[in-house]
Design an enzyme around this catalytic site. Sequence first.
Site, PDB file in Angstrom:
ATOM      1  N   GLU A 117       0.824  -1.223   0.000  1.00 46.50           N
ATOM      2  CA  GLU A 117       0.000   0.000   0.000  1.00 46.50           C
ATOM      3  C   GLU A 117       0.853   1.265   0.000  1.00 46.50           C
ATOM      4  O   GLU A 117       0.507   2.255  -0.648  1.00 46.50           O
ATOM      5  CB  GLU A 117      -0.906  -0.020   1.245  1.00 46.50           C
ATOM      6  CG  GLU A 117      -1.910   1.125   1.317  1.00 46.50           C
ATOM      7  CD  GLU A 117      -3.077   0.950   0.363  1.00 46.50           C
ATOM      8  OE1 GLU A 117      -3.808   1.934   0.175  1.00 46.50           O
ATOM      9  OE2 GLU A 117      -3.248  -0.144  -0.203  1.00 46.50           O
ATOM     10  N   ASP A 118       1.979   1.250   0.704  1.00 51.16           N
ATOM     11  CA  ASP A 118       2.703   2.494   0.974  1.00 51.16           C
ATOM     12  C   ASP A 118       4.108   2.587   0.393  1.00 51.16           C
ATOM     13  O   ASP A 118       4.792   3.590   0.589  1.00 51.16           O
ATOM     14  CB  ASP A 118       2.803   2.709   2.498  1.00 51.16           C
ATOM     15  CG  ASP A 118       1.442   2.935   3.137  1.00 51.16           C
ATOM     16  OD1 ASP A 118       0.524   3.369   2.419  1.00 51.16           O
ATOM     17  OD2 ASP A 118       1.298   2.664   4.337  1.00 51.16           O
TER      18      ASP A 118
END
Length: 376
Positions: free
Chosen positions: A95-96
């Site tokens: 996600e990051d």
Amino acid sequence: MKGIPHGKFTAGGADGKETGMGMEQLLEKASTYMKEPDLNRVRIAYEYAEEAHRGQTRKSGEPYILHPVAVADILVNMQMDVITVEAALLHDVVEDTKVTLDDLRDRFGDTLAGLVDGLTKLERIQFRSKEEQQNENYRKMFVAMANDIRVILIKLADRLHNMRTLKFQSEESQRRIAHETLEIYCPIAHRLGMSAIKWEMEDIALRFLNPQQYYRVAHLMKKKRAEREQYISELIGKIREKLEEMGIQGDISGRPKHIYSIFKKMTTKNKQFNEIYDLLAIRILVENVKDCYATLGIIHTLWKPMPGRFKDYIAMPKANMYQSLHTTIVGPTGEPTEVQIRTWDMHRTSEYGIAAHWSYKDGNSGESLRVRSATK
């Protein structure tokens, strides 16, 4: 068995402070139940996550890697299997960071990639208002999307740590996240029998949603604590003496009520604080089911039980697997006092719910888990 962790988790607290726990501390704690090959796997997952998140910071200003380590620590406290701890350390990399799901699959295998993929999909769910009456549907979706229950366990640990560090968010975000936690995550934790996580999230949520009532109840509890603890201590002394006479080994303690549960009782039952008597309950942990019922007999011999207040959740467990004997006795001063009696295994289940029933199989790669009996 008596080494079972219980009570509040250790990776932070409701004061919202980042812990700064290092990897070596996490490995030391994990070494109490993991073997060296698994500890090496955890170390490799940490190094991968640390490199992927390098240069990223939390809103507290601390290095981002503190968050996945804290989430992993919560799961290590539950003695979760190695792949769950690995996935906790890596849960935000897709996600990051620039890491892809295929990267994880190539490096750590299909099972771990599946856990991280499930967590990434859950992260993308947009929870809308209660007025739309979709919370129940979202809860069902939340569970249905998790083909592996460990996705939910990691997500709850992730939310718990985010709640512990909520003070670093804006006021608007604090209220939104606290409300979402009460509406979505606490009921899921309840359904899975994970009371330790549920209670802590509820208390923190109340502190940000209704600080005036939170601190009022906390102040009233503190004001009455010394008097109550002295009273409970006297009862515990008498119980311990009788258990020793009967040859029953037991751990006896006073269990304080949680702030949110007292607040709910005051609001839903329209009671004043001084009308709530069970601010402290006595909890007795014994070795087996036979000792549970023998201890119950001792309690009812020492003090008169209140009619209609006995519950046998051992013979008839709750839907979330909770087992215990509950009775309320009239103490020496005439004050009602709740007593809970359970085995150590039942206590672990009462704290960690379904997570207490997963144990790592010796000799495998962490791909499979087995369910343990809560009443053996």
